[in-house]
Design a protein around this motif. Structure first.
Motif, PDB file in Angstrom:
ATOM      1  N   ILE A   1      85.329  -6.494  24.559  1.00  0.00           N
ATOM      2  CA  ILE A   1      85.238  -5.962  25.923  1.00  0.00           C
ATOM      3  C   ILE A   1      84.639  -4.552  25.910  1.00  0.00           C
ATOM      4  N   PHE A   2      85.056  -3.740  24.931  1.00  0.00           N
ATOM      5  CA  PHE A   2      84.511  -2.384  24.826  1.00  0.00           C
ATOM      6  C   PHE A   2      83.009  -2.423  24.547  1.00  0.00           C
ATOM      7  N   THR A   3      82.585  -3.304  23.645  1.00  0.00           N
ATOM      8  CA  THR A   3      81.156  -3.422  23.332  1.00  0.00           C
ATOM      9  C   THR A   3      80.362  -3.860  24.551  1.00  0.00           C
ATOM     10  N   LEU A   4      80.890  -4.829  25.279  1.00  0.00           N
ATOM     11  CA  LEU A   4      80.213  -5.311  26.480  1.00  0.00           C
ATOM     12  C   LEU A   4      80.117  -4.199  27.531  1.00  0.00           C
ATOM     13  N   LYS A   5      81.149  -3.382  27.628  1.00  0.00           N
ATOM     14  CA  LYS A   5      81.135  -2.287  28.596  1.00  0.00           C
ATOM     15  C   LYS A   5      80.076  -1.243  28.227  1.00  0.00           C
ATOM     16  N   ILE A   6      79.967  -0.917  26.937  1.00  0.00           N
ATOM     17  CA  ILE A   6      78.958   0.051  26.491  1.00  0.00           C
ATOM     18  C   ILE A   6      77.548  -0.465  26.748  1.00  0.00           C
ATOM     19  N   ILE A   7      77.322  -1.728  26.449  1.00  0.00           N
ATOM     20  CA  ILE A   7      75.993  -2.312  26.683  1.00  0.00           C
ATOM     21  C   ILE A   7      75.641  -2.275  28.156  1.00  0.00           C
ATOM     22  N   SER A   8      76.622  -2.576  29.003  1.00  0.00           N
ATOM     23  CA  SER A   8      76.377  -2.569  30.446  1.00  0.00           C
ATOM     24  C   SER A   8      76.045  -1.163  30.934  1.00  0.00           C
ATOM     25  N   GLU A   9      76.747  -0.121  30.438  1.00  0.00           N
ATOM     26  CA  GLU A   9      76.486   1.237  30.869  1.00  0.00           C
ATOM     27  C   GLU A   9      75.117   1.729  30.390  1.00  0.00           C
ATOM     28  N   GLU A  10      74.754   1.387  29.153  1.00  0.00           N
ATOM     29  CA  GLU A  10      73.446   1.797  28.650  1.00  0.00           C
ATOM     30  C   GLU A  10      72.311   1.106  29.388  1.00  0.00           C
ATOM     31  N   THR A  11      72.537  -0.131  29.784  1.00  0.00           N
ATOM     32  CA  THR A  11      71.507  -0.849  30.530  1.00  0.00           C
ATOM     33  C   THR A  11      71.273  -0.195  31.887  1.00  0.00           C
ATOM     34  N   ARG A  12      72.323   0.250  32.535  1.00  0.00           N
ATOM     35  CA  ARG A  12      72.184   0.907  33.836  1.00  0.00           C
ATOM     36  C   ARG A  12      71.444   2.247  33.718  1.00  0.00           C
ATOM     37  N   GLU A  13      71.665   2.969  32.618  1.00  0.00           N
ATOM     38  CA  GLU A  13      70.978   4.232  32.430  1.00  0.00           C
ATOM     39  C   GLU A  13      69.494   4.041  32.179  1.00  0.00           C
TER      40      GLU A  13
END
Length: 397
Positions: free
Chosen positions: A385-397
């Motif tokens: 879940i943490f990895t998925l959250k980081i990927i999602s935040e980096e994609t938005r940036e």
């Protein structure tokens, strides 16, 4: 013929009282194979179908008490031994000679053959077979006698041969349903005899917790005054009966209240209010307390029954039934939507499910993908879940 009606292919005979040895053709193409002595006493034999008679390789006529013959069934050879032991009261030497002859016939059988012993050992095997499950069958009655003790010591225990005890027209329990029903009835019957029951005039009744000595005396007094009033119906006796009835209701009410308070205190002190005292059983009628206190012999028996479920590929019909209970939630009690339904499964089925689950886990764990972390021991989804959250935040940036 009885064999045809019961669909029996072979049946052993004792005390045929036929002289000599030989075979006879009976009606419906059944064959009689008999072995006797020079006098018309004792004698053994078997009656079998035409199909089995054609598969007999040869006959062994030992004497008037023992005969044997092998069957060729496919790639296997089965050796039947028909035996008739001396009766109770016969000389000890005669019995020793019988067991020596029986052992001699058994020793002549090749190790590759399966042996089935038919006949009558003229003894009581009894109903206790703890530690002798592979030797004595499950249908004995009464107590074991000296004849069977000698049989176990001199022959059966040494070579681990099985006795097929006389069933006395009992039903065959070879299938899954009958095996389960036999275990269930034996377990419930034993518990009924020794747990929470009392005998009243030959009948068994459940003991109520609030059936105190004071309540018993009040009920006794009420019935005494009722019988006195019912004879001639005087007004005075009617008043006495009414007062006695009111006293019974008062004592019963107090006894119930005290009993419920004791149960509540027990729940509070022993279980800290987190568990219930009474565990309702399923359709099978076996509560969890019985399964926990089966003992070594009962647990092993239950394990054998569960293995029969697995080998048969299905569960008994009795274990497929659940009890549906309606739990009131809130609102109008006459509205069905204000109730929640729960099902009470048999505890024996739950135990069997846990056994199968533990076996399946060993197979499933080896085939799961390494990335599967949910619902697995010693694994979690926090990192994923943490990895998925980081990927999602980096994609938005």
């Amino acid at each position: 013929m009885l064999m045809k009606a019961r669909k029996l292919d072979i049946i052993g005979l004792c005390e045929t009282r036929l002289t000599g040895q030989g075979t006879n053709l009976l009606h419906d193409n059944y064959h009689l194979i008999y072995s006797g002595g020079g006098e018309a006493k004792h004698g053994v034999g078997v009656i079998l179908t035409e199909e089995l008679a054609q598969k007999i390789e040869y006959l062994v006529y030992k004497n008037e008490r023992i005969s044997s013959f092998p069957f060729a069934l496919g790639t296997r050879t089965i050796r039947f031994i028909q035996a008739y032991a001396p009766q109770l009261g016969r000389p000890h030497e005669e019995k020793e000679e019988f067991y020596e002859n029986l052992q001699e016939v058994k020793n002549s059988v090749p190790n590759s053959n399966n042996i089935i012993i038919l006949g009558n050992v003229n003894g009581h095997v009894g109903n206790k077979r703890l530690g002798m499950n592979n030797i004595i069958g499950a249908f004995g009655i009464g107590n074991i006698n000296r004849e069977v003790e000698n049989l176990k010591k001199d022959f059966l225990c040494k070579y681990k041969q099985a006795i097929d005890t006389d069933k006395d027209d009992r039903e065959d329990i070879g299938n899954i349903n009958d095996n389960w029903l036999y275990f269930k009835n034996a377990t419930i019957g034993t518990a009924t005899d020794i747990v929470l029951c009392k005998t009243t005039y030959g009948r068994r009744r459940k003991q109520k917790a609030w059936w105190t000595k004071e309540l018993q005396l009040a009920v006794k007094e009420k019935m005494k005054r009722f019988r006195k009033w019912i004879k001639i119906h005087p007004a005075e006796d009617r008043e006495n009966y009414n007062r006695a009835r009111q006293e019974v209701e008062r004592v019963n009410r107090i006894a119930k209240q005290e009993s419920f308070e004791q149960i509540g205190n027990y729940l509070e002190n022993e279980f800290d209010g987190t568990k219930t005292l009474i565990y309702p059983s399923g359709e099978d009628g076996i509560p969890t307390e019985l399964l926990k206190n089966l003992g070594d012999a009962g647990t092993f028996w239950f394990l054998e029954v569960c293995i029969g479920f697995r080998n048969g590929g299905r569960n008994p019909d009795d274990l497929g039934l659940d009890i549906i209970c309606l739990i009131y939630r809130k609102g109008v009690k006459t509205n069905c939507s204000n109730y929640r339904a729960i099902s009470l499964m048999p505890y024996a089925l739950k135990v069997y499910e846990r056994m199968m689950e533990s076996r399946l886990k060993k197979c499933v764990q080896q085939k799961l993908d390494e990335r599967q972390c949910g619902f697995r021991p010693n694994r979690g989804t926090n990192d994923l879940i943490f990895t998925l959250k980081i990927i999602s935040e980096e994609t938005r940036e």
